[in-house]
Design an enzyme around this catalytic site. Structure first.
Site, PDB file in Angstrom:
ATOM      1  CG  HIS A 121     -25.961 -55.360  25.431  1.00  0.00           C
ATOM      2  ND1 HIS A 121     -27.043 -56.214  25.483  1.00  0.00           N
ATOM      3  CD2 HIS A 121     -25.003 -55.926  26.206  1.00  0.00           C
ATOM      4  CE1 HIS A 121     -26.761 -57.246  26.261  1.00  0.00           C
ATOM      5  NE2 HIS A 121     -25.526 -57.110  26.708  1.00  0.00           N
ATOM      6  CG  ASP A 198     -28.233 -49.893  27.361  1.00  0.00           C
ATOM      7  OD1 ASP A 198     -28.079 -49.924  28.597  1.00  0.00           O
ATOM      8  OD2 ASP A 198     -27.887 -50.834  26.619  1.00  0.00           O
ATOM      9  CD  GLN A 201     -21.670 -51.937  31.007  1.00  0.00           C
ATOM     10  OE1 GLN A 201     -20.831 -51.659  31.863  1.00  0.00           O
ATOM     11  NE2 GLN A 201     -22.148 -53.156  30.842  1.00  0.00           N
ATOM     12  CE  LYS A 224     -24.971 -54.980  32.809  1.00  0.00           C
ATOM     13  NZ  LYS A 224     -23.974 -56.035  32.571  1.00  0.00           N
ATOM     14  CB  CYS A 364     -24.460 -59.100  24.440  1.00  0.00           C
ATOM     15  SG  CYS A 364     -24.726 -60.576  25.425  1.00  0.00           S
TER      16      CYS A 364
END
Length: 409
Positions: A121, A198, A201, A224, A364
């Site tokens: 991302h 990261d 997700q 999220k 993104c």
């Protein structure tokens, strides 16, 4: 708890869009919020609202207890050793920027290497680009396999004794691929590098144990994972955070302020300058309670079933290209695709007319789009409140889209 009972906890799902029942398939962008989270935030503002760590009055004490209680919930959620390793931020982007702007900026020199992947991302690319420019470090990319997965041989080829930082997303927001973070972290550490993850997700969809992964930093966002917007988390190993300088300065994060110099509070507060995102943190704590009640393993298993069902059903749509691993066991709950001769923005517009919300664009992830040889894609992303019927409606909508544009052209 069955799926229909879960859906009833999300008030926003009980509505029509363009005269059709809402089918929300954009949870990778932001998830919907259960009533427990909504009521917790409302209760905070109506019964507790006060600043934290300052006043000794009753409301101030209640607010501080709620805020720090949420930090302990996050600690348990990711199995951090201490709440000192849990820093509240505005989200994944701020968390990664903190690592880049503080740790990386202080520890990198000319010729050092930062290693990331083509699937990242933008929030896990641009901070590293900027710190590389400032320090003279070299930004390198791990290539991807044909199906969008990562080969550990490719990791070993890029990570060298000059590598100081490896930063990789645990789950791709485009490909859905689940990356072998524990193994990548081991390679990073064998070469003397720190591992940044990261988790935007992954945190909403699967159990994360930072001690088992042995990552040095982990970033994720509340919005999220059924929580409010504007709140996120940076996890960092205590010994690293203690040697890092804050990048925001002001109230809350100070110990003593003199005329020419100041000293900082201990962890984690030295990184939380200004009035913190109190209601957001409390709401995130409620979201964690909700996800724990459902069970992260149950969520992951359910989403794998949805992904398998979606891959099977979508494959029947004429002219569709599906990106990412074909094996649902290797991917999380999202499917990114394109329809032949139809721009993804047009796909999303026609689906919206049917009450179906999907994402269209570059997500993104422009370097990944170039790797895929696509200018943009459409993406359907699932969460614990989605059903096979939602996927059936998506397939019906895509068939209608294909037929409509075939008639037009």
């Amino acid at each position: 708890m069955n799926i229909q009972d879960i859906r009833k906890l999300f008030p926003i799902l009980d509505q029509e869009v363009n005269g059709k029942p809402l089918v929300y398939l954009d949870s990778s962008a932001t998830s919907q919020k259960p009533i427990q989270v909504i009521e917790t935030v409302e209760k905070y503002y109506s019964e507790i609202n006060s600043n934290v760590h300052r006043g000794v009055h009753t409301l101030g004490t209640r607010a501080t207890d709620a805020y720090e209680g949420a930090r302990e919930k996050v600690r348990k959620f990711i199995n951090a050793k201490s709440t000192q390793e849990v820093i509240f931020t505005r989200g994944t982007t701020t968390s990664i920027n903190t690592v880049a702007g503080s740790y990386a900026a202080a520890n990198l020199k000319e010729g050092d290497e930062i290693v990331i992947t083509y699937m990242e991302h933008h929030s896990n690319i641009i901070p590293w680009q900027q710190v590389a420019k400032r320090t003279g470090a070299i930004l390198k990319y791990i290539d991807l396999q044909e199906d969008g997965t990562i080969s550990l041989d490719d990791v070993r080829a890029q990570v060298t004794s000059n590598t100081k930082i490896v930063s990789v997303m645990q789950v791709s927001n485009v490909l859905g691929s689940i990356n072998p973070i524990k193994e990548i972290a081991k390679i990073a550490h064998e070469n003397g590098a720190v591992m940044v993850v990261d988790g935007a997700q992954s945190a909403p969809h699967m159990k994360i144990d930072v001690q088992d992964l042995d990552c040095d930093f982990l970033a994720f966002s509340g919005h999220k994972m059924c929580g409010p917007t504007g709140i996120g988390v940076l996890y960092g190993k205590k010994e690293l955070l203690e040697n890092m300088e804050p990048i925001e300065f002001g109230g809350e994060m100070i110990d003593f302020v003199h005329l020419q110099e100041s000293t900082w509070k201990e962890l984690p507060w030295k990184f939380e300058g200004g009035t913190p995102i109190i209601a957001g943190a409390v709401g995130l704590g409620a979201a964690i309670d909700f996800l724990n009640d459902i069970g992260l393993d149950n969520i992951a298993e359910y989403e794998h079933k949805l992904s398998a069902y979606a891959l099977d059903k979508l494959s029947s749509v004429p002219g569709i290209t599906i990106y990412g691993p074909k094996d649902p066991a290797k991917r999380a709950g999202l499917v990114t695709f394109n329809l032949e001769d139809v721009h993804p923005h047009d796909v999303a517009t026609v689906l919206d007319a049917e009450g179906i919300a999907v994402r269209a664009g570059h997500h993104c992830a422009q370097p990944l789009m170039r790797w895929l040889k696509a200018t943009a894609t459409a993406r359907a992303s699932f969460y614990l409140y989605n059903t096979e019927e939602d996927i059936d409606k998506l397939v019906e909508g895509l068939v209608k889209t294909k037929e409509y544009f075939s008639d037009v052209f």
